[in-house]
Design a protein around this motif. Structure first.
Motif, short mmCIF file in Angstrom:
data_model
loop_
_atom_site.label_atom_id
_atom_site.label_comp_id
_atom_site.label_asym_id
_atom_site.label_seq_id
_atom_site.Cartn_x
_atom_site.Cartn_y
_atom_site.Cartn_z
N MET A 1 -0.97 2.88 -3.00
CA MET A 1 -0.08 3.80 -3.68
C MET A 1 0.34 4.98 -2.80
O MET A 1 1.54 5.35 -2.80
CB MET A 1 -0.73 4.32 -4.97
N PRO A 2 -0.55 5.59 -2.01
CA PRO A 2 -0.10 6.69 -1.14
C PRO A 2 0.97 6.25 -0.14
O PRO A 2 1.89 7.01 0.16
CB PRO A 2 -1.39 7.14 -0.44
N ILE A 3 0.85 5.01 0.36
CA ILE A 3 1.83 4.50 1.30
C ILE A 3 3.18 4.34 0.62
O ILE A 3 4.22 4.76 1.14
CB ILE A 3 1.37 3.14 1.87
N LEU A 4 3.17 3.75 -0.57
CA LEU A 4 4.41 3.50 -1.28
C LEU A 4 5.12 4.79 -1.65
O LEU A 4 6.35 4.85 -1.68
CB LEU A 4 4.14 2.66 -2.53
N ASP A 5 4.35 5.82 -1.95
CA ASP A 5 4.96 7.11 -2.29
C ASP A 5 5.74 7.66 -1.10
O ASP A 5 6.88 8.11 -1.23
CB ASP A 5 3.88 8.10 -2.72
N GLY A 6 5.11 7.60 0.08
CA GLY A 6 5.78 8.11 1.27
C GLY A 6 7.00 7.30 1.66
O GLY A 6 8.01 7.85 2.12
N ILE A 7 6.93 5.98 1.45
CA ILE A 7 8.04 5.11 1.82
C ILE A 7 9.20 5.25 0.82
O ILE A 7 10.37 5.34 1.20
CB ILE A 7 7.58 3.64 1.88
N SER A 8 8.88 5.27 -0.46
CA SER A 8 9.93 5.30 -1.48
C SER A 8 10.72 6.60 -1.48
O SER A 8 11.86 6.64 -1.92
CB SER A 8 9.32 5.06 -2.87
N ARG A 9 10.13 7.69 -0.99
CA ARG A 9 10.82 8.98 -0.95
C ARG A 9 11.72 9.13 0.27
O ARG A 9 12.51 10.05 0.34
CB ARG A 9 9.80 10.12 -0.97
N ASN A 10 11.57 8.23 1.23
CA ASN A 10 12.34 8.33 2.47
C ASN A 10 13.77 7.87 2.22
O ASN A 10 14.04 6.69 1.96
CB ASN A 10 11.69 7.48 3.57
#
Length: 399
Positions: free
Chosen positions: A115-124
């Motif tokens: 989940m932490p990875i997806l948060d950083g990717i989805s906000r880019n």
């Protein structure tokens, strides 16, 4: 005078709207990222980025100074956003992620939660959501991205194309993009899966250009199994047979192939050319149940036994054997999912659609209910074609 003022106002507004390429980026100033990987480190997450060397890819002889079609940069940080900015200390160009093809997560990191990875990717805002996400099985994402591949010069493109083709003609893989993964994580009654990728051979040889200068590469990348998640944490793997069963259940099989036993011994290769699965949830006497209706059109691909394929009764018997085989494949993945106690098929979502009131009352205990959930599988196989040869060549040779 009023007309002149209005004309000036309109022109001024058009100048603002049609301001040209104010946010343009020159190609010579960009490092185009096609692959990105994440590995667990003691001080954070290691981000590895695979960059295209344009001169090496475009030129037949290769640009001077480059020896491989791609380069990779890596850095470690507690956040993805910061790590991507830190890469500018290594790359002479700004990392441009809009052409990303694959995102690889190491198995070790996936077990801790994605989940932490997806948060950083989805906000880019630079990243489009059309890349595939996969898990590096028993390997690091860095080693996967650093393995040079044949036919496709760019390893990220190889991973993308292999997964896409395998999903279309073989079936034990799944194409998962960012939007689907996030949706599965946020949907009650549905746990996500991701395709796995393994390194076959010595990873240290895969980084050398000699790996692709021989007929048979010493180290290759291969899709292998499906990674099963409970919420956002990896908890286990499906093997090839179970992965194919998963795709049958969720109606995700385009084409595939398999084999069935001949009545008199030997095997017949079967090509599945069309499939359709209808999933229904029902609640009877306050007891949930799933009904699966699986329809398949198949062709005979190869015969290694003595059999008369021109006899209608023989075809009917083969269809029954094929139906039992598909049922066994589906049952194998149902048992595996019950072992993991995760609903990767969306059965909970089907029960919700069938009876929202029941779901709202029992959704908190769905994992326990899923373990004993009855699933009725009804499979119908129709063999359409037997090929251009009527009598098996094996039978002719014996005669």
């Amino acid at each position: 005078m009023r007309k002149q003022v209005m004309l000036f106002t309109v022109c001024f507004m058009m100048m603002i709207v049609l301001s040209g390429c104010w946010s343009r980026h020159e190609l010579n100033d960009l490092a185009i990222a096609v692959g990105m990987g994440f590995d667990k480190k003691e001080d954070g997450i290691q981000v590895t980025v695979q960059i295209v060397n344009p001169g090496e890819v475009a030129s037949k002889r290769g640009a001077p100074g480059f020896t491989t079609p791609v380069s990779s940069f890596k850095t470690t940080s507690r956040t993805i956003f910061e790590a991507l900015r830190k890469l500018t200390t290594q790359s002479p160009r700004k990392i441009y992620s809009s052409h990303l093809r694959v995102l690889v997560i190491s198995e070790e990191l996936a077990r801790d939660g994605i989940m932490p990875i997806l948060d950083g990717i989805s906000r880019n805002h630079e990243m489009r959501a059309d890349f595939y996400i996969m898990v590096a099985r028993e390997a690091t994402a860095e080693n996967v991205l650093n393995t040079l591949t044949s036919i496709e010069k760019i390893p990220a493109n190889k991973l993308f194309s292999t997964l896409e083709m395998s999903a279309k003609v073989w079936a034990p893989t799944v194409e998962v993009r960012l939007a689907k993964l996030i949706n599965d994580l946020q949907t009650e009654g549905k746990d996500p899966v991701l395709s796995g990728v393994v390194i076959k051979g010595d990873p240290s040889k895969g980084v050398k250009k000699s790996n692709v200068s021989r007929i048979a590469a010493a180290t290759v990348l291969e899709n292998s199994g499906l990674a099963v998640f409970k919420n956002d944490k990896l908890i286990g793997w499906l093997n090839e047979r179970e992965s194919k069963g998963y795709n049958y259940v969720i109606d995700n099989v385009v084409r595939t192939a398999g084999e069935i036993s001949c009545p008199s011994g030997g095997v017949i290769a079967i090509e599945v050319v069309r499939t359709k699965t209808k999933m229904r949830g029902v609640v009877v006497n306050n007891e949930p149940r799933i009904l699966l209706d699986v329809f398949l059109d198949e062709n005979v691909g190869e015969v290694q036994c003595k059999i008369d394929l021109m006899e209608p009764q023989t075809i009917a018997e083969l269809e029954q054997i094929a139906e039992r085989e598909v049922n066994n494949i589906i049952e194998s993945v149902l048992q595996k999912a019950r072992t993991f106690k995760v609903d990767i098929f969306g059965f909970g979502d089907a029960i919700y659609r069938a009876n929202p009131k029941y779901w709202n009352e029992h959704h908190q205990s769905w994992q326990e209910q899923f373990f004993n959930l009855p699933v009725d599988v009804h499979t119908k196989v129709k063999i359409r074609r037997v090929g251009t040869v009527t009598d098996p060549l094996v039978q002719r040779a014996k005669e």
